[in-house]
Each structure stands twice: as structure tokens, then as C-alpha cells.
Scaffold this motif. Structure first.
Motif, PDB file in Angstrom:
ATOM      1  N   GLY A 306       0.794  -1.220   0.000  1.00  0.00           N
ATOM      2  CA  GLY A 306       0.000   0.000   0.000  1.00  0.00           C
ATOM      3  C   GLY A 306       0.827   1.270   0.000  1.00  0.00           C
ATOM      4  N   LEU A 307       2.167   1.133  -0.013  1.00  0.00           N
ATOM      5  CA  LEU A 307       3.035   2.307  -0.049  1.00  0.00           C
ATOM      6  C   LEU A 307       2.999   2.946  -1.434  1.00  0.00           C
ATOM      7  N   PRO A 308       3.404   4.196  -1.529  1.00  0.00           N
ATOM      8  CA  PRO A 308       3.499   4.830  -2.854  1.00  0.00           C
ATOM      9  C   PRO A 308       4.383   4.009  -3.794  1.00  0.00           C
ATOM     10  N   SER A 309       3.976   3.960  -5.050  1.00  0.00           N
ATOM     11  CA  SER A 309       4.702   3.165  -6.033  1.00  0.00           C
ATOM     12  C   SER A 309       5.961   3.893  -6.495  1.00  0.00           C
ATOM     13  N   ARG A 310       6.751   3.195  -7.301  1.00  0.00           N
ATOM     14  CA  ARG A 310       7.979   3.785  -7.850  1.00  0.00           C
ATOM     15  C   ARG A 310       7.663   5.042  -8.661  1.00  0.00           C
ATOM     16  N   GLN A 311       6.589   5.020  -9.436  1.00  0.00           N
ATOM     17  CA  GLN A 311       6.236   6.165 -10.265  1.00  0.00           C
ATOM     18  C   GLN A 311       5.831   7.363  -9.416  1.00  0.00           C
ATOM     19  N   LEU A 312       5.066   7.079  -8.355  1.00  0.00           N
ATOM     20  CA  LEU A 312       4.608   8.173  -7.508  1.00  0.00           C
ATOM     21  C   LEU A 312       5.772   8.821  -6.769  1.00  0.00           C
ATOM     22  N   VAL A 313       6.698   8.027  -6.264  1.00  0.00           N
ATOM     23  CA  VAL A 313       7.842   8.611  -5.556  1.00  0.00           C
ATOM     24  C   VAL A 313       8.754   9.355  -6.528  1.00  0.00           C
ATOM     25  N   ALA A 314       8.793   8.914  -7.793  1.00  0.00           N
ATOM     26  CA  ALA A 314       9.575   9.655  -8.795  1.00  0.00           C
ATOM     27  C   ALA A 314       8.976  11.048  -9.007  1.00  0.00           C
ATOM     28  N   ASP A 315       7.640  11.119  -9.044  1.00  0.00           N
ATOM     29  CA  ASP A 315       6.990  12.429  -9.178  1.00  0.00           C
ATOM     30  C   ASP A 315       7.294  13.317  -7.966  1.00  0.00           C
ATOM     31  N   ARG A 316       7.253  12.717  -6.763  1.00  0.00           N
ATOM     32  CA  ARG A 316       7.522  13.499  -5.554  1.00  0.00           C
ATOM     33  C   ARG A 316       8.993  13.921  -5.489  1.00  0.00           C
ATOM     34  N   LEU A 317       9.876  13.102  -6.031  1.00  0.00           N
ATOM     35  CA  LEU A 317      11.287  13.462  -6.063  1.00  0.00           C
ATOM     36  C   LEU A 317      11.510  14.647  -6.991  1.00  0.00           C
ATOM     37  N   ASP A 318      10.823  14.657  -8.128  1.00  0.00           N
ATOM     38  CA  ASP A 318      10.924  15.809  -9.037  1.00  0.00           C
ATOM     39  C   ASP A 318      10.451  17.082  -8.338  1.00  0.00           C
ATOM     40  N   TYR A 319       9.350  16.962  -7.590  1.00  0.00           N
ATOM     41  CA  TYR A 319       8.811  18.132  -6.879  1.00  0.00           C
ATOM     42  C   TYR A 319       9.786  18.595  -5.799  1.00  0.00           C
ATOM     43  N   ALA A 320      10.352  17.635  -5.030  1.00  0.00           N
ATOM     44  CA  ALA A 320      11.296  17.990  -3.970  1.00  0.00           C
ATOM     45  C   ALA A 320      12.524  18.682  -4.549  1.00  0.00           C
ATOM     46  N   LEU A 321      12.984  18.213  -5.710  1.00  0.00           N
ATOM     47  CA  LEU A 321      14.160  18.806  -6.344  1.00  0.00           C
ATOM     48  C   LEU A 321      13.862  20.236  -6.797  1.00  0.00           C
ATOM     49  N   ALA A 322      12.692  20.444  -7.417  1.00  0.00           N
ATOM     50  CA  ALA A 322      12.332  21.792  -7.865  1.00  0.00           C
ATOM     51  C   ALA A 322      12.194  22.744  -6.677  1.00  0.00           C
ATOM     52  N   LEU A 323      11.574  22.259  -5.582  1.00  0.00           N
ATOM     53  CA  LEU A 323      11.404  23.085  -4.387  1.00  0.00           C
ATOM     54  C   LEU A 323      12.756  23.417  -3.759  1.00  0.00           C
ATOM     55  N   ALA A 324      13.636  22.429  -3.703  1.00  0.00           N
ATOM     56  CA  ALA A 324      14.948  22.642  -3.097  1.00  0.00           C
ATOM     57  C   ALA A 324      15.762  23.638  -3.902  1.00  0.00           C
ATOM     58  N   GLN A 325      15.692  23.555  -5.233  1.00  0.00           N
ATOM     59  CA  GLN A 325      16.447  24.474  -6.080  1.00  0.00           C
ATOM     60  C   GLN A 325      15.903  25.900  -5.966  1.00  0.00           C
ATOM     61  N   ARG A 326      14.577  26.011  -5.794  1.00  0.00           N
ATOM     62  CA  ARG A 326      13.977  27.343  -5.702  1.00  0.00           C
ATOM     63  C   ARG A 326      14.209  27.977  -4.333  1.00  0.00           C
ATOM     64  N   GLU A 327      14.082  27.170  -3.256  1.00  0.00           N
ATOM     65  CA  GLU A 327      14.179  27.698  -1.896  1.00  0.00           C
ATOM     66  C   GLU A 327      15.581  27.582  -1.301  1.00  0.00           C
ATOM     67  N   GLY A 328      16.472  26.848  -1.961  1.00  0.00           N
ATOM     68  CA  GLY A 328      17.821  26.674  -1.441  1.00  0.00           C
ATOM     69  C   GLY A 328      17.886  25.795  -0.207  1.00  0.00           C
ATOM     70  N   ILE A 329      17.060  24.764  -0.151  1.00  0.00           N
ATOM     71  CA  ILE A 329      17.039  23.866   1.011  1.00  0.00           C
ATOM     72  C   ILE A 329      17.512  22.479   0.596  1.00  0.00           C
ATOM     73  N   ALA A 330      17.914  21.693   1.580  1.00  0.00           N
ATOM     74  CA  ALA A 330      18.447  20.355   1.317  1.00  0.00           C
ATOM     75  C   ALA A 330      17.364  19.303   1.541  1.00  0.00           C
ATOM     76  N   PHE A 331      17.561  18.135   0.933  1.00  0.00           N
ATOM     77  CA  PHE A 331      16.729  16.970   1.235  1.00  0.00           C
ATOM     78  C   PHE A 331      17.589  15.724   1.066  1.00  0.00           C
ATOM     79  N   ALA A 332      17.050  14.591   1.462  1.00  0.00           N
ATOM     80  CA  ALA A 332      17.844  13.356   1.474  1.00  0.00           C
ATOM     81  C   ALA A 332      17.043  12.191   0.923  1.00  0.00           C
ATOM     82  N   LEU A 333      17.760  11.232   0.353  1.00  0.00           N
ATOM     83  CA  LEU A 333      17.187   9.959  -0.101  1.00  0.00           C
ATOM     84  C   LEU A 333      17.838   8.826   0.681  1.00  0.00           C
ATOM     85  N   LEU A 334      17.034   7.904   1.184  1.00  0.00           N
ATOM     86  CA  LEU A 334      17.522   6.699   1.844  1.00  0.00           C
ATOM     87  C   LEU A 334      17.096   5.493   1.017  1.00  0.00           C
TER      88      LEU A 334
END
Length: 743
Positions: A306-334
Motif C-alpha cells: 500500500g506504499l506509494p509506487s515507484r512512479q509516484l515517488v519519482a513524481d515526488r522526487l521531481d517536486y522535492a528537487l524543484a522546491l529545493a532548487q527554488r528555496e535553497g534547502i536540502a533533502f535526502a534519499l535513503l
């Protein structure tokens, strides 16, 4: 006097649970001797050799007066009465039941049966002694100078037998309660196919009629089950295959005529290495089976977990990257991969492997924040996307995952220990695109797995291959064990300071290790290795003993200092942990209120109910309890309110940005307000500047520790700091401290 047949002494069935056999003498009544009989009595001292050589407890009793003439040492030990005292009493005084009183009254009249009797005697202080007893009359002819003989009373202690029987009954009762409470239907057969046991859930699943259960007809039950399945031919073939191979095990699905679908798990039942039968576990999976066949799984969620699928997390990763580049904040992948999952899957079967993955997914979710994403990439691989996370917070999340997986997993009644290899990639340091970050996290995970697994690795640390080669996990583990035996570990103490008065009111004990070959080894290196190998229990016991002894020394000097000790999850889960704390306090002579145990949030939420029982036992002992690194875990406020906690320690990661960082300001204020609502004291960790100290004082926090006061010091340097008084910020002694004080 009427002659009797000789009856050799033997206690039939003693210790075997069998019913004793009763032997009756040929003549059951003996006329009482005349009054002159006492003149020929054998003195008790002369009769002692008759019974001293017996292995069992024995008396010699005078038939008319029922006086105990002699007793052996075994009788004295059994009754708890010394031999002289026994010889000053009579058999009636030692009787504890009406039946025994009647027996001896009849024996006084000469009526006596030679029999093995289970009875109860009255021992010292009225203590009841259960025995298996035989009374035999020894005729006058067998004793020189005896006119009417004596009664030989031989007894065997039934106490151990009764205690073993009670324990067995208790174990059987617990086993029955366990079988009755499980949600699976359990059926146990012997090698011939006869029913040995079953639980109510089995009868309910198969809708077995009450009349059929009352008959206990194995063939009728088997026939009923055969009629209920939709494919009786395949069902019969499967049973025949199991009968031919007693070691065979596996899982399959059964479809019944009424449309229900059962998952059937079968495995051999063994006793001392020998197969003695077969256990079947039935689980109703009708709804999940129908759901999986009704419609294709959602493309946005993993069908199993029931967890988010590979495709859904890829979409969220794109969003996190765009937000981080715009706001200058860090994020992490495990990137997480389970260690040795394939052998578990092969041994227990795919269905059991799937249930394990579902439980792993649940635990991963409990360690993450709502803003983060936990995804299953496939098989036994998972990905965690952490928003607004620097290296410190990413490491904290990885530690929580490692701790969450430490508790055993129970799958189909089997306890499994599962570890994971975790690779960490950080934006922007390890990549600027989703592909680069995913590759970096995967590469770090592979390195961690190659190093033995059961931990985490940052991608940028992969360049330190020489360090990893020098200090492999096996080398560290071996060196740690040698260091403990050789006394190479030592404790340093970091002051805990009252924010208002500036006085040092406590100390946190921190372990240090300087190895002749490895040099100074950071606790962040060897503690994680010790936790994986289990050696953390021995290290924790040493720290507890040493710190409590030091606290007792300070108390003897008149210093009122609270000693705080970190407790690992594995150490806290030991069955004798509470006893070990009590023992350390008693040996050092330290009052319990001067000891504080620091536990992480993850320890408390893994098995909250069990943790609550253990914490209550520690609180009853008088020990203080604190939650360390508060805010980095995933506490349940409902349980937090019930736990007997006295202090919260605010994690240094939230103090670091004060007072400029608005996010840290909001978090710290929220934690302090929560602590006030729960009536808890608070300690700020990692206070390095005067501005941070002033801010924490204004929030209402009570204490702090950190570099503003002092790093962790050895005991002598700590004493010098105490002697200097509140002016501790100036001219700190050069302790040669070589590691960050918070470790």
C-alpha cells in the motif's frame, strides 16, 4: 499372635504419576499386646541402625502408644524437625488429615493395611509436607527383646513431583490459551493422521458440527473437510504427498464449496529432532484474494504494502528537487535493502515473505514524518524521501530505521531477526538530478551491504575506503571485546547546568575508547557495531556499574549531582535489566533518586505496552527516567502521558540554529510547551553560545549541557570544574578531549 506374610518394602509408582498399588497383609488385625509389653520395648537408640541405612525418610513407631521410637536423618530433613524432637512426639501429633488420625487410631488397635498412601504430614511450624507413605509392622520375632514389634514408617517426599506437575499443568494451560487466542485455525495430527489437538478457530473456520466434535471421530472429521473443499481430488493428493514425506512443508490455497478461500500453511512437528506429526494452520484470506482478482492494483500504490509506487515517488522526487532548487534547502534519499531476505523467503515461502515485507513497510512508516515519503521499489527494496533534511537529520532517520528493525518479526509463529543496508544521498552534495541522487543512494547501500549490512552509509563517505578497510566491523567487534576485558574503556562526564543559577547539577556519562592499534575510536563507530553484534549489552552493563560508582563517590563528598546514563534498545529489552540496575545501585550504595536513565523515543514506541511495564518497575525502584534526543523520533503522545518520565532532552539538532532559525525556534518552543503541559523538566543539548543559553532560559527550559559550559571531562577534571564554582566558562582545563562531547 497371628502370623503374616512377609511383604518386601517397595513404593510402587513413586515419582511416575501412576496410581500406587495397594497390598494387604494376610491378617489385617493384630490383638493388642498386654500391659506388660512395655517392659520388653527396645530402646530407641538401639533401633536406629534399623533405619539409618535407608535412603528414604523413616520412623519406627511403638504400636500401642504410637510414640516415635527412632527416626533417621532423612526424616528429620523432610519434616524440618530434628531427630530428638521427633522421638519426643507420636504419630498422631504428626498427622495432618482426619484420614491419617483414623488410620493411626486403627493401627493402635492392631488394624492396619500395608499400602502405599499419598498423604500430608504436619512438619515444623505447622508446615504441610506431602508424602508417599508405607507403614509395615515388624513382628516381635524379627527384633530381639521386642515383645510386640514396631511399625516401620517409610516416606518419600512428593513435593518436587507436585511442583513439577503444577508447572506442567500451567504450561499446558498457557499453550492452550495461546492456541485458543490465535486468529489462525490450528490442527495437529500424528504421523498416522490421527487428530492430536485443534483450537476453536479451526472448528469455526471449517464449521464443524458440535455433535461431530463430541464424537471425536477422526475419520468423520477428515471426511467432513474433504466434502467442504471445491476440488477434493487435488486436496486428497496433497494430503497423500504430505503423508509420504514427513519433512515436507509449504503454503497453498484451498477453495471451499461455499466460496471461502483458506491459506493453508503446513510444517512438520518435531520433538528432540524427530518428526512426530504435522501442524496445519488455516487462515481465511477470502477478502484479500477476491480483492487481488477483482481489479488491477492502483498505479499510484504498491499492491502488497500500500506504499506509494515507484512512479509516484519519482513524481515526488521531481517536486522535492524543484522546491529545493527554488528555496535553497536540502533533502535526502535513503535507499534501503533487506539483508538476507532471499533465504527467509525460500525457507518460509512467498506468502510468509510477503507478510514480512508488509510488516517492514509498517515499521518504516512509523519512523517517518508525514511530510516524508516511504516507497517500495520492488522485492525487498524501499526508498525514503526526507524533505528539508541535512546530513544530521538523515543520519537520525537512518538510526531510527535500524532501531525499528531490531525487534524480532513474528511470521507464522517464527521469530525472525531482520536487518537492512541503508544508503544515504544528500541534495545538493551527492547529485543535482533524480538519476544522480538515486544512483548515489544505491551505491552507498551496496557499499554498506558489502561491509556486512545492518547499518547505513552516506554516499560522500564512500571515499574513506582506507578507514573502512582498517576498521572493519569484525575487527572493531573483536577489538571491543578485548578492550572491555583489558580495561581500555573509560567514562567522561558532561556537566548539566541549571539555566537560572549557573550551577552544575548533574552529569551525563559518556563512554570513550583509546585502542593501542586503532587509536581513538569514535563512539559513533563502535556503538553501532556493538548494537549489531549484541555486545552493547556488556558495554552498557559496564557503563552502568562505573557511572553509579562514580555517582556514589560524589555523593560521599557531599556533591548533589544527578548521574545520567544512556541505555540502548537491546540493553533495555533484556529480561533482567531492572534487576541489574537495582544490583548496581545496591553494590555502590547509591540512592536510586540520584540515577537517571536516558532512553530514545524509538525504544519506547517499539513495544509500548512492554516498555510501560518496565518503566513502571524502574520508577518503583526510585530511578529517574528521561527521553533523550526528543523530537528526532516518533513518539505517541498518548503513551508519553502514561510513561513515568521526568525529563525531556531536546536534541542538539534543534538548538544549533537558535535563535536565528525560525523553524528551530518554532520547534523548540513547541517541545518546551509540550513538556510544561506534561509537567516535565527539560534539558537543552548542544548549547554552544550565550545567545542559545539566553533563548532557552526565556522559553522556560530548566537545564542545558554543551560546549558553553564544558565538553565531556574525566572525573578528576570534572571535580576541578566543580571546585571552581559557577565561573566555569573561563580557563577550562586542558583534558585532551578528542571527540564531540555529545557522542
Amino acid at each position: 499372635m497371628t502370623a503374616k506374610r512377609t511383604v518386601p518394602y517397595a513404593i510402587s509408582g513413586a515419582g511416575t504419576g501412576t496410581t500406587p498399588t495397594k497390598t494387604r497383609t494376610a491378617a489385617t488385625r493384630t490383638p493388642p499386646a498386654g500391659p506388660s509389653a512395655k517392659q520388653g520395648d527396645v530402646p530407641p537408640a538401639d533401633m536406629s541402625p534399623l533405619i539409618d541405612g535407608l535412603l528414604d525418610a523413616a520412623w519406627l513407631v511403638e504400636p500401642q502408644t504410637l510414640r516415635v521410637l527412632a527416626a533417621n536423618a532423612q526424616a528429620a530433613a523432610l519434616m524440618g524437625i530434628d531427630v530428638p524432637s521427633l522421638c519426643r512426639t507420636d504419630a498422631l501429633a504428626l498427622a495432618a488429615t482426619p484420614q491419617d488420625v483414623a488410620f493411626w487410631e486403627a493401627a493402635r488397635s492392631g488394624v492396619m493395611d500395608v499400602a502405599d498412601v499419598q498423604t500430608v504430614l504436619s512438619g515444623s511450624d505447622g508446615k504441610l509436607v506431602p508424602v508417599l507413605r508405607r507403614v509395615t509392622r515388624i513382628n516381635p520375632g524379627a527384633l530381639s527383646d521386642s515383645r510386640h514389634g514396631v511399625y516401620l514408617v517409610v516416606m518419600r517426599d512428593r513435593g518436587p513431583e507436585l511442583r513439577a506437575q503444577a508447572e506442567l499443568e500451567e504450561r499446558l494451560s498457557e499453550l492452550r490459551a495461546t492456541l485458543d487466542s490465535t486468529t489462525d485455525g490450528i490442527l495437529v495430527l500424528d504421523l498416522d493422521g490421527r487428530i492430536v489437538n485443534f483450537n476453536p478457530r479451526f472448528a469455526a473456520l471449517w464449521e464443524l458440527p458440535e455433535a461431530l466434535l463430541a464424537e471425536r471421530d477422526d475419520a468423520a472429521v477428515a471426511a467432513w473437510m474433504l466434502r467442504r473443499v471445491a476440488d477434493p481430488v487435488t486436496y486428497s493428493k496433497r494430503l497423500q504427498g504430505l503423508a509420504e514425506s514427513s519433512a515436507l512443508e509449504g503454503t497453498d490455497l484451498l477453495t471451499l464449496r461455499n466460496g471461502r478461500v483458506f491459506e493453508r500453511r503446513t510444517l512438520p512437528q518435531r520433538n528432540r529432532g524427530q518428526t512426530i506429526g504435522r501442524v496445519f494452520a488455516f487462515r481465511d484470506v477470502t477478502e484479500s484474494h477476491a480483492e487481488s482478482h477483482r481489479s488491477p492494483p492502483s498505479s499510484s500504490n504498491d499492491a502488497l504494502t500500500g506504499l506509494p509506487s515507484r512512479q509516484l515517488v519519482a513524481d515526488r522526487l521531481d517536486y522535492a528537487l524543484a522546491l529545493a532548487q527554488r528555496e535553497g534547502i536540502a533533502f535526502a534519499l535513503l535507499h534501503l535493502n533487506l539483508d538476507r531476505f532471499k533465504p527467509i523467503n525460500e525457507a518460509l515461502g512467498p506468502a510468509a515473505g510477503d507478510r514480512l515485507l508488509v510488516e517492514v513497510a509498517r515499521r518504516l512508516t512509523t519512523t517517518s514524518r508525514q511530510v516524508d515519503t516511504v516507497s517500495r521499489l520492488g522485492d525487498d527494496e524501499f526508498l525514503m524521501l526526507l524533505h528539508q533534511a541535512d546530513m544530521q537529520r538523515a543520519e537520525g532517520a537512518a538510526r531510527r530505521v535500524v532501531e525499528a528493525l531490531q525487534a524480532p518479526f513474528v511470521v507464522d509463529g517464527v521469530n525472525l531477526t531482520v536487518t537492512a543496508s541503508i544508503g544515504i544521498a544528500l541534495y545538493p552534495g551527492d547529485g543535482n538530478t533524480p538519476e544522480e541522487l538515486l544512483h548515489a543512494a544505491d551505491a552507498a547501500m551496496v557499499d554498506m551491504k558489502a561491509a556486512g549490512g545492518g547499518g547505513f552509509r552516506l554516499h560522500h563517505q564512500r571515499a574513506g575506503a582506507t578507514v573502512v578497510t582498517l576498521r572493519t566491523r569484525m575487527k572493531l567487534d573483536q577489538s571491543m571485546r578485548q578492550a572491555l576485558a583489558a580495561g581500555r574503556f573509560r567514562l567522561h562526564y558532561q556537566p548539566q547546568v541549571d539555566l537560572k543559577s549557573g550551577e552544575i547539577v548533574g552529569a551525563e556519562a559518556l563512554i570513550r575508547w583509546r585502542d593501542p592499534e586503532l587509536g581513538d575510536v569514535s563512539p559513533t563507530e563502535f556503538i553501532s557495531v556493538a548494537e549489531r553484534s549484541g555486545f552493547i549489552v556488556a558495554i552498557g552493563a559496564w557503563v552502568l556499574q562505573q557511572a553509579v560508582q562514580q555517582a556514589a563517590v560524589w555523593r560521599a563528598q557531599g556533591r548533589q549531582l544527578l548521574m545520567s546514563i544512556n541505555v540502548s534498545a537491546l540493553q533495555f529489552q533484556q529480561a533482567d535489566f531492572v534487576d541489574s540496575v537495582a544490583r548496581a545501585l545496591a553494590e555502590a550504595g547509591l540512592e536510586p533518586q540520584w540515577l537517571e536513565l536516558e532512553l530514545t523515543e524509538s525504544i519506547l514506541v517499539q513495544d509500548a505496552q512492554e516498555a510501560l511495564h518496565r518503566l513502571q518497575a524502574l520508577a518503583e525502584l526510585g530511578v529517574k527516567l528521561a527521553i533523550d534526543d526528543f523530537g528526532t523520533g516518533y513518539s505517541s503522545l498518548a503513551y508519553l502521558k502514561r510513561f513515568p518520565i521526568s525529563r525531556l532532552k531536546i536534541d542538539r539538532s534543534f538548538i544549533k540554529g537558535l535563535p536565528e532559525d525560525e523553524v528551530d525556534v518554532g520547534i523548540v518552543n513547541a517541545i518546551v510547551n509540550l513538556g510544561k503541559a506534561l509537567h516535565l523538566d527539560m534539558v537543552a543539548e548542544g548549547v554552544e553560545t550565550e545567545a542559545q543559553r539566553v533563548f532557552m532560559l526565556k522559553t522556560g527550559c530548566t537545564q542545558y549541557q554543551g560546549g558553553l559550559c564544558a565538553p565531556a571531562l574525566d572525573a578528576l577534571s570534572f571535580d576541578a570544574l566543580l571546585d571552581r564554582g559557577p565561573d566555569f566558562e573561563q580557563d577550562l582545563p586542558d583534558t585532551g578531549d578528542w571527540i564531540e562531547s555529545s557522542s
